[in-house]
Design a protein around this motif. Sequence first.
Motif, PDB file in Angstrom:
ATOM      1  N   LEU A  19       0.830  -1.200   0.000  1.00  0.00           N
ATOM      2  CA  LEU A  19       0.000   0.000   0.000  1.00  0.00           C
ATOM      3  C   LEU A  19       0.867   1.252   0.000  1.00  0.00           C
ATOM      4  CD1 LEU A  19      -2.503  -1.151   2.779  1.00  0.00           C
ATOM      5  CD2 LEU A  19      -2.751  -1.443   0.297  1.00  0.00           C
ATOM      6  N   GLU A  20       0.443   2.255  -0.748  1.00  0.00           N
ATOM      7  CA  GLU A  20       1.197   3.508  -0.785  1.00  0.00           C
ATOM      8  C   GLU A  20       0.959   4.349   0.466  1.00  0.00           C
ATOM      9  OE1 GLU A  20       0.629   5.793  -4.265  1.00  0.00           O
ATOM     10  OE2 GLU A  20       1.326   4.230  -5.643  1.00  0.00           O
ATOM     11  N   THR A  23      -4.794   2.537   4.113  1.00  0.00           N
ATOM     12  CA  THR A  23      -5.882   2.282   3.169  1.00  0.00           C
ATOM     13  C   THR A  23      -6.984   1.443   3.804  1.00  0.00           C
ATOM     14  OG1 THR A  23      -4.357   2.370   1.280  1.00  0.00           O
ATOM     15  CG2 THR A  23      -6.422   1.195   0.945  1.00  0.00           C
ATOM     16  N   ASP A  24      -8.217   1.762   3.457  1.00  0.00           N
ATOM     17  CA  ASP A  24      -9.355   0.923   3.820  1.00  0.00           C
ATOM     18  C   ASP A  24      -9.611  -0.057   2.689  1.00  0.00           C
ATOM     19  OD1 ASP A  24      -9.834   2.218   6.243  1.00  0.00           O
ATOM     20  OD2 ASP A  24     -11.047   3.753   5.264  1.00  0.00           O
ATOM     21  N   ALA A  25      -9.989  -1.283   3.042  1.00  0.00           N
ATOM     22  CA  ALA A  25     -10.244  -2.312   2.041  1.00  0.00           C
ATOM     23  C   ALA A  25     -11.475  -3.123   2.430  1.00  0.00           C
ATOM     24  CB  ALA A  25      -9.039  -3.236   1.910  1.00  0.00           C
ATOM     25  N   SER A  68      -8.684  -1.902   7.781  1.00  0.00           N
ATOM     26  CA  SER A  68      -7.848  -0.718   7.634  1.00  0.00           C
ATOM     27  C   SER A  68      -6.408  -1.164   7.834  1.00  0.00           C
ATOM     28  CB  SER A  68      -8.225   0.357   8.658  1.00  0.00           C
ATOM     29  OG  SER A  68      -9.485   0.910   8.363  1.00  0.00           O
ATOM     30  N   CYS A  69      -5.563  -0.899   6.835  1.00  0.00           N
ATOM     31  CA  CYS A  69      -4.175  -1.365   6.871  1.00  0.00           C
ATOM     32  C   CYS A  69      -3.234  -0.184   6.614  1.00  0.00           C
ATOM     33  CB  CYS A  69      -3.944  -2.444   5.809  1.00  0.00           C
ATOM     34  SG  CYS A  69      -5.090  -3.844   5.919  1.00  0.00           S
ATOM     35  N   THR A 248     -10.299  -1.715  -2.771  1.00  0.00           N
ATOM     36  CA  THR A 248      -9.485  -0.847  -1.919  1.00  0.00           C
ATOM     37  C   THR A 248      -9.813   0.616  -2.164  1.00  0.00           C
ATOM     38  OG1 THR A 248      -7.671  -0.784  -3.539  1.00  0.00           O
ATOM     39  CG2 THR A 248      -7.582  -2.506  -1.848  1.00  0.00           C
ATOM     40  N   TYR A 249      -9.738   1.406  -1.111  1.00  0.00           N
ATOM     41  CA  TYR A 249      -9.997   2.834  -1.186  1.00  0.00           C
ATOM     42  C   TYR A 249      -8.680   3.580  -0.987  1.00  0.00           C
ATOM     43  CZ  TYR A 249     -14.712   1.239  -1.288  1.00  0.00           C
ATOM     44  OH  TYR A 249     -15.871   0.593  -1.675  1.00  0.00           O
ATOM     45  N   GLY A 250      -7.758   3.274  -1.905  1.00  0.00           N
ATOM     46  CA  GLY A 250      -6.396   3.782  -1.912  1.00  0.00           C
ATOM     47  C   GLY A 250      -5.588   2.902  -2.859  1.00  0.00           C
ATOM     48  N   TRP A 251      -4.377   3.322  -3.196  1.00  0.00           N
ATOM     49  CA  TRP A 251      -3.571   2.575  -4.158  1.00  0.00           C
ATOM     50  C   TRP A 251      -2.986   1.315  -3.521  1.00  0.00           C
ATOM     51  CZ3 TRP A 251      -4.086   3.538  -9.062  1.00  0.00           C
ATOM     52  CH2 TRP A 251      -4.451   4.816  -9.477  1.00  0.00           C
ATOM     53  N   ALA A 252      -3.171   0.176  -4.208  1.00  0.00           N
ATOM     54  CA  ALA A 252      -2.648  -1.113  -3.738  1.00  0.00           C
ATOM     55  C   ALA A 252      -1.966  -1.810  -4.903  1.00  0.00           C
ATOM     56  CB  ALA A 252      -3.765  -1.984  -3.182  1.00  0.00           C
TER      57      ALA A 252
END
Length: 264
Positions: A19-20, A23-25, A68-69, A248-252
Motif C-alpha cells: 500500500l502507498e 488504506t481501507d479495504a 484498515s491497513c 481498496t480505497y487507496g492505491w494497492a
Amino acid sequence: MPRKAPMKLRISAELKYSLEAPTDALVQVEAAATLQQTIVSERLDAGETTYLSRISSEDSIGTRVWLSCAESLSVRYESEVEIERPAVDLQSLNAEPVHRLPHEAVRYLMASRFCPSDEFQSFVAAEFSQVQGGACIAEMAEWIGSRFIYSPGASGPQTTALDTFVQRRGICRDFAHVLISLARAKAIPARMVSCYAPDVDPQDFHAVAEVWLDGGWHLVDPTDMAKPQETAVIGVGRDAADIAFLTTYGWATLQNQQVWVNRA
C-alpha cells in the motif's frame, strides 16, 4: 434411497498487496453459510490491521470484511465446506411470467454497470425466440461456450458484457456477464456469483451466473468449469462490481495472489 453424502471442499486463498498509504479495504473471500452449503471450519487471518469488522453481503448471502491497513494488506483464508446442492436439469425448469416475479428477483431483471442487458434485446429476440425458460438458458450458455475463447489477460476491470460480446474472448467474469445480460434481455432474472470450484483452470476466484427459474435460483457456468454441486458460493450481486474479492480505497499493488480448491 440413502441420502447422498455432501461434496466436501478444502479451500485456501492468499492475498498480499503493498500500500502507498494507510488504506481501507473491503474483502469478500469467505464462503457463505447457506441452506445448500455448510461451513465445517474456517479461519481468516488478516495480518496487521488497525480496524476489522464484518458486514452482510448482497442479499444477506455471505459476508464482507472491512479492513484498515497501514503499509500492506495480507489476508489468508482457509475453510472446509460441505455442499448439498443437487444437480438440476435446466431443460426441465420454467421461467415465471414477469408480473409474478417476487421482490428478490425483480432487481436482477435490470441492466447494470457491466451487464447492459437492454443492448442485447434485439439479438436475443432474433437468436433465442423459439426457446423458453431453462432450455433457453442452457442454449445461451452453450452458445457462449462454443463461440467465446477463454483468454486470461484479454479483458480488464472495466470490460463490459458488450465489450466481451464483440471481442468474443475473456475470462469467467466476462462469460458470466454475457450470460447474465442475455438472460435479462429474455426477461429471466440473473445475477453474478463469486465462488470456489475445484476444476477451475487456472485456479483462482471464480465467477458464474445464477438464474431465477421455477421459483428459485440456479447456478450456471458458461465456462463449463464449475458444476453446481461442487461450487462453494462466496457472494452474489448485480455484476462484478458487487462481488469483488477485494475493493481498496487507496492505491494497492499486487504482490501475490493464490487460490487452492480441492475435493476433501
